[in-house]
Design a protein around this motif. Structure first.
Motif, PDB file in Angstrom:
ATOM      1  N   LEU A 190       0.831  -1.196   0.000  1.00 40.89           N
ATOM      2  CA  LEU A 190       0.000   0.000   0.000  1.00 40.89           C
ATOM      3  C   LEU A 190       0.870   1.253   0.000  1.00 40.89           C
ATOM      4  N   ASP A 191       1.891   1.273   0.843  1.00 45.51           N
ATOM      5  CA  ASP A 191       2.792   2.427   0.892  1.00 45.51           C
ATOM      6  C   ASP A 191       3.451   2.667  -0.461  1.00 45.51           C
ATOM      7  N   SER A 192       3.813   1.583  -1.133  1.00 46.68           N
ATOM      8  CA  SER A 192       4.447   1.705  -2.442  1.00 46.68           C
ATOM      9  C   SER A 192       3.507   2.352  -3.452  1.00 46.68           C
ATOM     10  N   ARG A 193       2.238   1.946  -3.403  1.00 44.63           N
ATOM     11  CA  ARG A 193       1.261   2.524  -4.322  1.00 44.63           C
ATOM     12  C   ARG A 193       1.020   3.995  -4.007  1.00 44.63           C
ATOM     13  N   ASN A 237       3.179   6.004  -2.679  1.00 43.95           N
ATOM     14  CA  ASN A 237       4.385   6.714  -3.123  1.00 43.95           C
ATOM     15  C   ASN A 237       4.378   6.944  -4.628  1.00 43.95           C
ATOM     16  N   GLU A 238       3.792   6.017  -5.379  1.00 40.14           N
ATOM     17  CA  GLU A 238       3.682   6.213  -6.825  1.00 40.14           C
ATOM     18  C   GLU A 238       2.889   7.475  -7.139  1.00 40.14           C
ATOM     19  N   VAL A 239       1.804   7.664  -6.406  1.00 36.81           N
ATOM     20  CA  VAL A 239       0.977   8.849  -6.616  1.00 36.81           C
ATOM     21  C   VAL A 239       1.730  10.106  -6.199  1.00 36.81           C
ATOM     22  N   ARG A 240       2.374  10.061  -5.056  1.00 35.87           N
ATOM     23  CA  ARG A 240       3.105  11.231  -4.582  1.00 35.87           C
ATOM     24  C   ARG A 240       4.241  11.615  -5.543  1.00 35.87           C
ATOM     25  N   GLU A 241       4.936  10.619  -6.063  1.00 32.94           N
ATOM     26  CA  GLU A 241       6.014  10.909  -7.003  1.00 32.94           C
ATOM     27  C   GLU A 241       5.467  11.512  -8.290  1.00 32.94           C
ATOM     28  N   GLN A 279      -0.180  22.074  -1.786  1.00 27.50           N
ATOM     29  CA  GLN A 279      -1.626  22.156  -1.969  1.00 27.50           C
ATOM     30  C   GLN A 279      -2.174  20.820  -2.461  1.00 27.50           C
ATOM     31  N   ALA A 280      -1.446  20.193  -3.379  1.00 27.48           N
ATOM     32  CA  ALA A 280      -1.875  18.890  -3.892  1.00 27.48           C
ATOM     33  C   ALA A 280      -1.883  17.849  -2.775  1.00 27.48           C
ATOM     34  N   ILE A 281      -0.878  17.899  -1.900  1.00 23.43           N
ATOM     35  CA  ILE A 281      -0.825  16.980  -0.765  1.00 23.43           C
ATOM     36  C   ILE A 281      -2.018  17.212   0.164  1.00 23.43           C
ATOM     37  N   TYR A 284      -8.349  11.587 -10.157  1.00 27.11           N
ATOM     38  CA  TYR A 284      -8.615  10.267  -9.593  1.00 27.11           C
ATOM     39  C   TYR A 284      -7.435   9.660  -8.840  1.00 27.11           C
ATOM     40  N   ASN A 285      -6.316  10.422  -8.720  1.00 30.68           N
ATOM     41  CA  ASN A 285      -5.129   9.926  -8.026  1.00 30.68           C
ATOM     42  C   ASN A 285      -4.605   8.632  -8.643  1.00 30.68           C
ATOM     43  N   ILE A 286      -4.705   8.543  -9.959  1.00 34.47           N
ATOM     44  CA  ILE A 286      -4.180   7.400 -10.697  1.00 34.47           C
ATOM     45  C   ILE A 286      -2.882   7.833 -11.365  1.00 34.47           C
TER      46      ILE A 286
END
Length: 214
Positions: free
Chosen positions: A46-49, A51-55, A69-71, A132-134
């Protein structure tokens, strides 16, 4: 130029639809965010997924202030992401039970149509990330999910917003015996009265990719 409108399929409606997930009252699976069909979704996965969005957000918004702001707008990202990971498996199981499958060609056709609608590949990826945070690397997985939802509804002779569709998902959820770590929330099985955040991770495309390119 005619733009096709799209509609959300799975979002806040989860809270009012047939129950999909069962609540876990204890930490029966240490290190697991959820267990679906006997398979663990680990906290590390879950953390890895997440992190994908955050990156992807960081790459799309290099300005520090805009990134913050996005965070702030995606403060429940971990829970939203876990909902998506679980519901992905539930829907996939329901599609399999109904004899529904999706081909690579169908995914590519959908992507091509959406790219033309959005104004290019990058524009589509940006839209999916923002709305959609995809992240880009998960886009085609999400399109597969959309197609499965559409084809499952068609096989059932219903729509993705009607009872029969949700009953199929509920049955799949029961078969998979979903066990959610309460750290990420809980669901009232009878009322589905709580959802931590909207998870619009599946969209119903109202026209085929071929129609969209017309």
């Amino acid at each position: 130029m005619h733009r096709r409108r799209t509609a959300l399929v799975l979002s806040a409606v989860i809270a009012a639809a047939a129950p999909l997930l069962t609540a876990c009252g204890n930490d029966a699976h240490p290190g697991a965010a959820a267990v679906v069909g006997g398979q663990r979704i680990t906290i590390a996965q879950l953390d890895s997924r997440v992190n994908e969005v955050r990156e992807a957000q960081r790459a799309a918004v290099p300005d520090d202030a805009q990134y913050e702001q996005a965070i702030a707008k995606t403060g429940t990202l971990a829970r939203d992401t876990l909902h998506g990971m679980v519901l992905d498996r539930v829907l996939h199981r329901a599609a399999q039970d109904a004899g529904v499958s999706v081909t690579r060609k169908e995914i590519q056709q959908m992507r091509t149509g959406l790219e033309q609608q959005a104004g290019g590949s990058q524009a589509l990826e940006t839209a999916w990330l923002q709305q959609y945070n995809i992240p880009p690397q998960r886009l085609e997985d999400n399109l597969r999910l959309q197609l499965e939802a559409q084809k499952l509804a068609a096989r059932l002779g219903t729509t993705t917003q009607e009872t029969a569709f949700w009953e199929a998902l509920s049955q799949a959820s029961q078969k998979l015996d979903v066990d959610l770590n309460p750290r990420y929330g809980s669901w009232n099985v009878e009322k589905s009265s709580r959802v931590d955040a909207k998870t619009p991770w599946v969209r119903e495309v109202t026209a085929s990719a071929t129609e969209q390119t017309a």
